[in-house]
Scaffold this motif. Structure first.
Motif, short mmCIF file in Angstrom:
data_model
loop_
_atom_site.label_atom_id
_atom_site.label_comp_id
_atom_site.label_asym_id
_atom_site.label_seq_id
_atom_site.Cartn_x
_atom_site.Cartn_y
_atom_site.Cartn_z
N TYR A 320 0.86 -1.21 0.00
CA TYR A 320 0.00 0.00 0.00
C TYR A 320 0.88 1.25 0.00
CZ TYR A 320 -2.64 -3.89 1.83
OH TYR A 320 -3.17 -5.12 2.00
N ILE A 324 1.04 4.19 -2.92
CA ILE A 324 0.85 5.61 -2.63
C ILE A 324 2.04 6.42 -3.13
CG2 ILE A 324 0.96 7.21 -0.65
CD1 ILE A 324 -1.20 5.28 0.52
N SER A 328 2.24 9.35 -6.16
CA SER A 328 2.38 10.70 -5.60
C SER A 328 3.12 11.60 -6.58
CB SER A 328 3.15 10.63 -4.28
OG SER A 328 4.50 10.29 -4.55
N TYR A 344 -1.70 11.31 3.72
CA TYR A 344 -1.62 9.94 3.17
C TYR A 344 -2.41 8.88 3.94
CZ TYR A 344 2.26 12.46 1.03
OH TYR A 344 3.00 13.41 0.38
N GLU A 347 -5.59 7.61 2.46
CA GLU A 347 -5.36 6.90 1.21
C GLU A 347 -4.80 5.49 1.48
OE1 GLU A 347 -6.47 7.39 -1.64
OE2 GLU A 347 -5.21 6.17 -2.95
N ARG A 350 -7.73 3.48 2.38
CA ARG A 350 -8.55 3.18 1.19
C ARG A 350 -7.93 2.03 0.39
NH1 ARG A 350 -9.24 3.90 -4.22
NH2 ARG A 350 -7.08 4.60 -4.43
N GLN A 351 -6.60 2.09 0.26
CA GLN A 351 -5.94 1.03 -0.51
C GLN A 351 -6.18 -0.34 0.12
OE1 GLN A 351 -3.12 1.15 -2.91
NE2 GLN A 351 -3.17 3.36 -3.30
N LYS A 374 -9.22 7.51 -6.17
CA LYS A 374 -8.07 7.91 -5.33
C LYS A 374 -8.45 9.11 -4.46
CE LYS A 374 -3.41 9.67 -5.83
NZ LYS A 374 -2.43 10.23 -6.73
N GLY A 375 -8.10 9.07 -3.19
CA GLY A 375 -8.34 10.22 -2.30
C GLY A 375 -9.74 10.30 -1.74
N SER A 376 -10.60 9.31 -2.03
CA SER A 376 -11.99 9.44 -1.58
C SER A 376 -12.17 9.12 -0.10
CB SER A 376 -12.90 8.53 -2.41
OG SER A 376 -12.50 7.18 -2.26
N THR A 379 -8.59 11.33 5.59
CA THR A 379 -7.96 10.96 6.86
C THR A 379 -8.88 11.24 8.04
OG1 THR A 379 -5.78 11.32 5.91
CG2 THR A 379 -5.92 11.37 8.30
#
Ligand SMILES: Nc1ncnc2c1ncn2[C@@H]1O[C@H](COP(=O)(O)OP(=O)(O)OP(=O)(O)O)[C@@H](O)[C@H]1O
Length: 507
Positions: A320, A324, A328, A344, A347, A350-351, A374-376, A379
């Protein structure tokens, strides 16, 4: 003839579709039945084992398969000690003249040699650039500290556009702040909090080593950011200020806390990025080539976000983390930061979630389109999910609904929460490893660590997890506490400017 054939094949297509849909439903049913059986089995195994490494949740709710997949995120004592040893080595490399050029943890001396004595006073301006927002502040130091500030957005095109555009934007925001408050006639001392890796060459000279945290403005790396700011101000011609200091938010955080707490020696940020600074004895700073007069110390900005860029923490990095990093805007750089900080963590979670879905271990094996973006998974979701009481999944369910999962089961929620817990615990432990190394280096009986950043501030367990892990890793006899440092980038900047003015007046 042709039309009939088409209708015929349409019908055949429809029947085929119906068969596929029924088959899918059967697969989902069998699948969730198997998972539930597996979970029951796991819960028996866990309860007989009688140990829980996750006190804030019921581990028996988590399937063995999910635990196995998350195992790579769990850092045991041996690994933690190895991380500490390697961090210690990297800091030594950064401080030593011969090895500094290749060092990844650069350990830049900040030129801040003294801490506040609590008697600082006066009016100061501060600029704070270094993460999600840009702020201009007016600070009044006295018995108490009062502050007036305004946040300005840094639009994405400016974050990755030409450097002049960024500094013109900063100067414009500052000019409008000064105008709004009618400060035009006063030449106020200014502290510039610029929280990116910089090689300082004086209290008012800082060359940007490299952009981080999503910024990539052309023509700034290698240049003095104070000079670029001055040029932008003179291009406008309507702002009068005196830049007294350029600093990093870690230094601001340390100074802000040290103003009233005289044991404070370390500043730590766990926000968009992560970094730490600490007060080091000059005799250990080979890099220092200025005077070694009293006080024989200087704050070192470690820039520890880059720890691991040499490959030295590959032994704890996971697939993961690799994903990332690869996706990036700065692959191969800031690897420790990418395992810890707010930019991060969501993310990473999420991964892992996407992987669990692909293995059929979550949501019946079906993802939502949003989760695949990505990014949905923000944190802040991690903090919210872990804020649910044990066995209650209120926040978790709301977040899953936002992500397009309307029928998440309790088991799904438990697994999502478990993933969040693994990701945040690893982040807190890694930050703790760095702090423990600094505490051991400072080797004083009692040290306060000033901490700032939204991850530390808002995650419900981050503080406790760090305290627990630091306690394991420090030398016996050292006492420490972690203290939330209010507004380092503003008050801290004013204090650096004030201390600099005081020292300049004595010399
Ligand atoms: N409730 C929350 N829990 C955990 N993380 C959060 C929360 N809210 C925001 N964050 C994360 O914190 C980061 C922003 O941190 P912070 O507000 O300290 O910003 P910053 O000052 O711009 O960052 P830095 O101090 O690293 O320069 C974002 O990456 C965001 O995802």
């Amino acid at each position: 003839m042709e039309i009939v054939a088409a209708a015929d094949s349409d019908e055949r297509g429809l029947s085929l579709l119906k068969v596929v849909t029924v088959l899918q439903k059967v697969v989902v049913f069998v699948h969730s039945f198997t998972i539930n059986k597996l979970r029951k089995h796991t819960s028996q195994i866990s309860s007989t084992a009688g140990t829980s490494t996750m006190p804030d949740m019921r581990e028996e709710d988590i399937s063995t398969k999910v635990q196995e997949i998350c195992q790579s995120l769990i850092l045991g004592e041996e690994l933690m000690r190895e991380v500490c040893d390697r961090m210690e080595e990297e800091i030594n490399k950064g401080l030593s003249k011969d090895t500094n050029p290749e060092a990844t943890v650069k350990c830049f001396p900040t030129y801040v040699r003294d801490l506040p004595n609590g008697k600082e006073n006066g009016r100061f301006l501060a600029l704070d650039l270094g993460g999600t927002n840009f702020r201009v502040l007016l600070i009044e130091l006295g018995d108490k500290c009062s502050m007036d500030s305004r946040i300005y957005a840094v639009p994405q095109p400016i974050m990755v556009g030409p450097g002049d555009g960024l500094f013109d934007h900063i100067a414009e925001c500052m000019a409008s702040f000064i105008k709004e408050r009618d400060l035009g006639d006063e030449i106020l001392p200014l502290g510039f909090t610029f929280s990116f890796p910089c090689k300082q060459e004086g209290l008012t000279k800082a060359r940007l080593a490299c952009w981080t945290k999503g910024f990539r403005c052309a023509g700034v790396e290698g240049n003095d950011v104070v000079e670029l700011l001055k040029q932008a101000i003179s291009r406008r011609g309507d702002v009068k200020i005196k830049i007294c200091a350029v600093l990093n938010d870690t230094t601001g955080t340390l100074m802000s806390c040290a103003w009233k707490n005289h044991n404070c020696r370390i500043g730590l940020i766990v926000g968009t990025g992560t970094n730490a600074c600490y007060m080091e004895k000059l005799e250990k700073v080979e890099l220092w080539d200025e005077d070694r007069n009293d006080p024989p110390q200087v704050i070192i900005n470690t820039e520890w976000g880059a720890f691991g860029d040499s490959g030295c923490i590959d032994f704890i990095r996971t697939e993961y983390d690799n994903n990332i990093d690869r996706e990036s805007i700065n692959p191969g750089r800031q690897l420790y930061e990418k395992m810890i900080s707010g930019m991060y963590m969501g993310e990473i979670a999420r991964q892992v979630l996407v992987h669990l879905v692909s293995q059929g271990l979550l949501f019946g094996g079906y993802s939502s389109d949003i989760l695949l973006e990505k990014g949905s998974f923000f944190t802040k979701y991690i903090s919210e999910i872990e804020s649910d009481k044990v066995g209650d999944y209120n926040n978790c369910r709301n977040i899953l609904e936002e992500l397009g999962f309307n029928d998440a089961t309790d088991a799904d929620c438990a697994n999502v929460r478990y993933v969040c817990t693994c990701v945040s615990r690893r982040a807190a432990y890694l930050a703790a490893a760095g702090v423990a190394v600094l505490l051991n280096r400072i080797n004083e009986e009692s040290v306060t660590v000033a901490v700032d950043g939204s991850v530390y501030r808002f995650h419900p367990h981050f503080h406790n997890l760090m305290v627990e892990q630091i306690s394991h890793l420090i030398k016996p006899g050292i006492k420490f506490d972690l203290m939330l440092s209010e507004d380092g980038s503003g008050r801290g900047a004013a204090l650096v400017a004030a201390v600099a003015t005081r020292i300049a007046a004595i010399r």
